[in-house]
Design a protein around this motif. Sequence first.
Motif, mmCIF file in Angstrom:
data_model
loop_
_atom_site.group_PDB
_atom_site.id
_atom_site.type_symbol
_atom_site.label_atom_id
_atom_site.label_comp_id
_atom_site.label_asym_id
_atom_site.label_seq_id
_atom_site.Cartn_x
_atom_site.Cartn_y
_atom_site.Cartn_z
ATOM 1 N N MET A 65 25.648 -6.157 -32.829
ATOM 2 C CA MET A 65 25.165 -6.636 -31.703
ATOM 3 C C MET A 65 24.547 -7.684 -31.768
ATOM 4 N N GLU A 66 24.561 -8.595 -30.668
ATOM 5 C CA GLU A 66 24.286 -9.992 -30.672
ATOM 6 C C GLU A 66 22.468 -10.179 -30.694
ATOM 7 N N SER A 67 22.188 -11.243 -31.268
ATOM 8 C CA SER A 67 20.737 -11.458 -31.628
ATOM 9 C C SER A 67 19.868 -11.115 -30.224
ATOM 10 N N LEU A 68 19.085 -10.220 -30.379
ATOM 11 C CA LEU A 68 17.930 -10.044 -29.420
ATOM 12 C C LEU A 68 17.185 -11.299 -28.840
ATOM 13 N N GLY A 69 17.143 -12.037 -29.958
ATOM 14 C CA GLY A 69 16.285 -13.145 -29.437
ATOM 15 C C GLY A 69 17.187 -14.261 -28.305
ATOM 16 N N LEU A 70 18.371 -14.311 -28.595
ATOM 17 C CA LEU A 70 19.194 -14.795 -27.530
ATOM 18 C C LEU A 70 19.259 -14.205 -26.219
ATOM 19 N N ILE A 71 19.205 -12.984 -26.326
ATOM 20 C CA ILE A 71 18.969 -12.198 -24.942
ATOM 21 C C ILE A 71 17.895 -12.490 -24.209
ATOM 22 N N TYR A 72 16.718 -12.506 -25.202
ATOM 23 C CA TYR A 72 15.406 -12.491 -24.500
ATOM 24 C C TYR A 72 15.513 -13.812 -24.161
ATOM 25 N N PHE A 73 15.950 -15.099 -24.747
ATOM 26 C CA PHE A 73 15.792 -16.460 -24.143
ATOM 27 C C PHE A 73 16.578 -16.214 -22.730
ATOM 28 N N HIS A 74 17.939 -15.764 -22.956
ATOM 29 C CA HIS A 74 18.535 -15.648 -21.621
ATOM 30 C C HIS A 74 17.810 -14.899 -20.608
ATOM 31 N N LEU A 75 17.074 -14.109 -20.685
ATOM 32 C CA LEU A 75 16.169 -13.146 -19.656
ATOM 33 C C LEU A 75 15.315 -14.110 -19.337
ATOM 34 N N VAL A 76 14.450 -14.633 -20.003
ATOM 35 C CA VAL A 76 13.365 -15.563 -19.561
ATOM 36 C C VAL A 76 13.810 -16.634 -18.833
ATOM 37 N N THR A 77 14.700 -17.389 -19.222
ATOM 38 C CA THR A 77 15.251 -18.578 -18.505
ATOM 39 C C THR A 77 15.912 -18.191 -17.010
ATOM 40 N N ALA A 78 16.554 -16.825 -17.033
ATOM 41 C CA ALA A 78 17.058 -16.287 -15.749
ATOM 42 C C ALA A 78 15.881 -16.064 -14.710
ATOM 43 N N VAL A 79 15.040 -15.283 -15.360
ATOM 44 C CA VAL A 79 13.703 -14.728 -14.522
ATOM 45 C C VAL A 79 13.045 -16.028 -14.088
ATOM 46 N N LEU A 80 12.706 -17.013 -14.989
ATOM 47 C CA LEU A 80 12.019 -18.416 -14.569
ATOM 48 C C LEU A 80 12.976 -18.927 -13.328
ATOM 49 N N SER A 81 14.095 -19.118 -13.576
ATOM 50 C CA SER A 81 15.180 -19.667 -12.690
ATOM 51 C C SER A 81 15.101 -18.970 -11.274
ATOM 52 N N PHE A 82 15.159 -17.675 -11.370
ATOM 53 C CA PHE A 82 15.018 -16.924 -10.065
ATOM 54 C C PHE A 82 13.530 -17.072 -9.416
ATOM 55 N N LEU A 83 12.371 -17.377 -10.134
ATOM 56 C CA LEU A 83 11.395 -17.316 -9.325
ATOM 57 C C LEU A 83 11.299 -18.851 -8.786
ATOM 58 N N LEU A 84 11.724 -19.753 -9.693
ATOM 59 C CA LEU A 84 11.457 -21.207 -9.278
ATOM 60 C C LEU A 84 12.387 -21.360 -8.059
ATOM 61 N N GLY A 85 13.640 -20.936 -8.225
ATOM 62 C CA GLY A 85 14.543 -21.037 -7.216
ATOM 63 C C GLY A 85 14.277 -20.456 -5.881
ATOM 64 N N THR A 86 13.599 -19.228 -5.913
ATOM 65 C CA THR A 86 13.184 -18.688 -4.753
ATOM 66 C C THR A 86 11.886 -19.544 -3.992
ATOM 67 N N TYR A 87 10.896 -20.042 -5.133
ATOM 68 C CA TYR A 87 10.035 -20.803 -4.304
ATOM 69 C C TYR A 87 10.610 -22.396 -3.786
ATOM 70 N N LEU A 88 11.471 -22.765 -4.254
ATOM 71 C CA LEU A 88 11.997 -24.186 -3.827
ATOM 72 C C LEU A 88 12.780 -23.799 -2.551
ATOM 73 N N PHE A 89 13.392 -22.649 -2.430
ATOM 74 C CA PHE A 89 14.112 -22.548 -1.116
ATOM 75 C C PHE A 89 13.042 -22.299 -0.079
ATOM 76 N N ALA A 90 11.865 -21.766 -0.276
ATOM 77 C CA ALA A 90 10.745 -21.200 0.603
ATOM 78 C C ALA A 90 10.093 -22.629 0.996
ATOM 79 N N ARG A 91 10.041 -23.785 0.335
ATOM 80 C CA ARG A 91 9.061 -24.937 0.355
ATOM 81 C C ARG A 91 9.828 -25.869 1.121
ATOM 82 N N ARG A 92 9.196 -26.847 1.598
ATOM 83 C CA ARG A 92 9.477 -27.938 2.093
ATOM 84 C C ARG A 92 10.482 -28.808 1.330
#
Length: 128
Positions: free
Chosen positions: A1-28
């Motif tokens: 199985m691939e490195s869990l560190g890489l999976i955690y990195f991917h998960l963190v960047t994806a979640v942060l992207s989702f949260l920030l992207g949602t904020y950017l869509f909602a704001r001016r």
Amino acid sequence: MESLGLIYFHLVTAVLSFLLGTYLFARRKGSPLHKRLGKIYMLLMIATAISTLFIPAQVGPQVFYHFGYIHILSIVTLYTVPESLMAIRRGNVKKHQQGMVILYVLALLVAGALAFTPGRLLHTWVFA
């Protein structure tokens, strides 16, 4: 199985992207804050997409060593981010907006939903 560190990195960047992207869509749009956060969002999306290239597909067929259908969304992201950045720098707001919507819907919503399908790691973590 691939490195869990890489999976955690991917998960963190994806979640942060989702949260920030949602904020950017909602704001001016167009404010200095939007521009600063937009750059961070784009860097997060690039990091998320690049990290997927090192994570083998766990569901469905694999081609070219370990890539699966979901990796197509990584390629879409790696194309859409610089294309949208260049569009807004040229003053093409409509093309930038279209790119950002495509990026958010395909790379975050669709890929995020697929991550919870049976056989994938997030499905196992959340529903097992």
